[in-house]
Design an enzyme around this catalytic site. Structure first.
Site, mmCIF file in Angstrom:
data_model
loop_
_atom_site.group_PDB
_atom_site.id
_atom_site.type_symbol
_atom_site.label_atom_id
_atom_site.label_comp_id
_atom_site.label_asym_id
_atom_site.label_seq_id
_atom_site.Cartn_x
_atom_site.Cartn_y
_atom_site.Cartn_z
ATOM 1 N N LEU A 22 0.812 -1.217 0.000
ATOM 2 C CA LEU A 22 0.000 0.000 0.000
ATOM 3 C C LEU A 22 0.844 1.265 0.000
ATOM 4 C CD1 LEU A 22 -2.995 -0.416 2.497
ATOM 5 C CD2 LEU A 22 -3.101 -0.139 0.036
ATOM 6 N N SER A 23 2.154 1.118 0.087
ATOM 7 C CA SER A 23 3.018 2.293 0.182
ATOM 8 C C SER A 23 2.817 3.295 -0.953
ATOM 9 C CB SER A 23 4.491 1.860 0.254
ATOM 10 O OG SER A 23 4.753 1.202 1.471
ATOM 11 N N THR A 68 10.756 -3.360 2.207
ATOM 12 C CA THR A 68 10.046 -4.397 2.927
ATOM 13 C C THR A 68 10.847 -5.685 2.813
ATOM 14 O OG1 THR A 68 7.887 -5.462 3.203
ATOM 15 C CG2 THR A 68 8.586 -4.981 0.940
ATOM 16 N N LYS A 72 15.255 -5.678 4.502
ATOM 17 C CA LYS A 72 15.500 -4.785 5.630
ATOM 18 C C LYS A 72 16.869 -4.984 6.274
ATOM 19 C CE LYS A 72 10.664 -3.951 6.814
ATOM 20 N NZ LYS A 72 9.649 -3.932 7.895
ATOM 21 N N GLU A 84 20.507 5.096 14.939
ATOM 22 C CA GLU A 84 20.552 4.263 16.143
ATOM 23 C C GLU A 84 19.316 3.375 16.224
ATOM 24 O OE1 GLU A 84 21.143 6.431 19.716
ATOM 25 O OE2 GLU A 84 23.051 7.334 19.075
ATOM 26 N N ASP A 109 9.488 1.923 11.435
ATOM 27 C CA ASP A 109 8.496 1.011 12.002
ATOM 28 C C ASP A 109 8.386 1.194 13.509
ATOM 29 O OD1 ASP A 109 7.723 -0.265 9.639
ATOM 30 O OD2 ASP A 109 9.329 -1.751 9.773
ATOM 31 N N GLY A 132 4.221 -14.096 18.683
ATOM 32 C CA GLY A 132 5.122 -14.285 17.561
ATOM 33 C C GLY A 132 6.533 -13.849 17.893
ATOM 34 N N GLU A 160 14.381 -22.083 19.186
ATOM 35 C CA GLU A 160 15.229 -21.152 18.432
ATOM 36 C C GLU A 160 14.658 -19.739 18.489
ATOM 37 O OE1 GLU A 160 16.950 -20.490 13.882
ATOM 38 O OE2 GLU A 160 15.609 -22.164 14.329
ATOM 39 N N ARG A 161 13.337 -19.625 18.264
ATOM 40 C CA ARG A 161 12.689 -18.316 18.324
ATOM 41 C C ARG A 161 12.750 -17.751 19.740
ATOM 42 N NH1 ARG A 161 12.182 -15.849 13.447
ATOM 43 N NH2 ARG A 161 10.937 -17.044 11.964
ATOM 44 N N GLY A 242 -2.990 -2.745 11.647
ATOM 45 C CA GLY A 242 -1.817 -2.641 10.796
ATOM 46 C C GLY A 242 -1.808 -1.400 9.926
#
Length: 279
Positions: A22-23, A68, A72, A84, A109, A132, A160-161, A242
């Protein structure tokens, strides 16, 4: 002077896949409101392999880029410097191309999340839950570092996450406690819940929304509302979506790329809502 309204300048969003972005809708709406009639904003399908060549081919008319996934982190070695904020999560979603040829990276973001929450009256919380553990979750932790005074519980699916979220918490000076995704229903009682998972992942949690929920920040915008957001709103809870995040981070991008402030938040949101309604 870096930017003149009469200059024909270019900007774009890069990523793969990119057709859904949508950018362009948001940035073009800003240009119209700001009277930047000679500015253009496009989208380009660019993956990690193509990114270096794409950057090298940019001419002096280019003012900036939105990035996106999966770019990134891939873009960082190709830049002359990063802020920073971007360094704190090792992710750049904004590149400003200066008149002297430098490429400067930032992450809008994180302040975009903070601004979206502030718009809904959330200035500070005592604790929070994050659903998440992907790239967006690290940005959520960075945002929470600015507004959360206590513990953040991260609900994840794998060891791991879990390890990654603990590392991000330590790096960002956020107290993170790990919980298993199987217990994610408990997250819904937190003062602030940030859902960072792909579409459909939280649908099963909708039936567990408490009778008096607090605030949900669901980073998805298409499809919208998610089942979780719809149930949350029906029970009277505050919902940040969002699109709120997308608009607020885009506002910061427009201001950096054009040198104009403030960017027209209302017009950008209206354009985004209209575009989503037509999908």
């Amino acid at each position: 002077m870096r930017v003149r309204a009469a200059d024909a300048r270019r900007a774009a969003v890069l990523g793969s896949p990119i057709a859904h972005s949508l950018s362009p809708v948001l940035h073009r709406a800003a240009y119209r409101e700001l009277g930047l009639d000679d500015w253009s904003y496009d989208r380009f399908e660019v993956d990690e392999e193509r990114l270096p060549g794409f950057l090298e081919e940019l001419g002096g008319e280019w003012a900036g880029l939105s990035l996106t996934m999966p770019l990134k982190r891939a873009v960082i070695p190709l830049l002359d410097g990063i802020s920073e904020t971007a360094a704190s999560v090792e992710a750049v979603n904004t590149v400003v191309l200066t008149d002297d040829g430098r490429r400067l990276g930032d992450n809008t973001d994180i302040p975009g999340m903070v601004a979206a929450l502030r718009e809904h009256g959330i200035e500070q919380v005592e604790s929070a839950a994050v659903l998440g553990a992907g790239a967006t979750a690290s940005s959520a932790l960075a945002a929470l570092a600015r507004i959360c005074t206590g513990e953040v519980v991260a609900y994840v699916r794998s060891a791991e996450r879990a390890a990654e979220m603990l590392q991000w918490g330590e790096r960002l000076d956020v107290t993170v406690r790990i919980a298993d995704w199987a217990d994610a229903e408990r997250a819904l009682r937190a003062p602030l819940v940030i859902a960072t998972t792909p579409a459909g992942t939280t649908d099963a949690l909708a039936a567990a929304v408490p009778e008096r929920p607090a605030t949900l920040f669901d980073v998805l915008y298409d499809p919208w509302p998610t089942e979780l957001a719809a149930r949350w709103s029906a029970y009277g809870g505050a919902v940040v979506g969002g699109l709120d995040l997308l608009v607020h981070q885009a506002v910061l991008q427009v201001e950096q790329m054009t040198g104009r402030s403030p960017a027209p938040l209302g017009a950008m949101r209206k354009a985004g809502e209209h575009a989503l309604a037509r999908r």
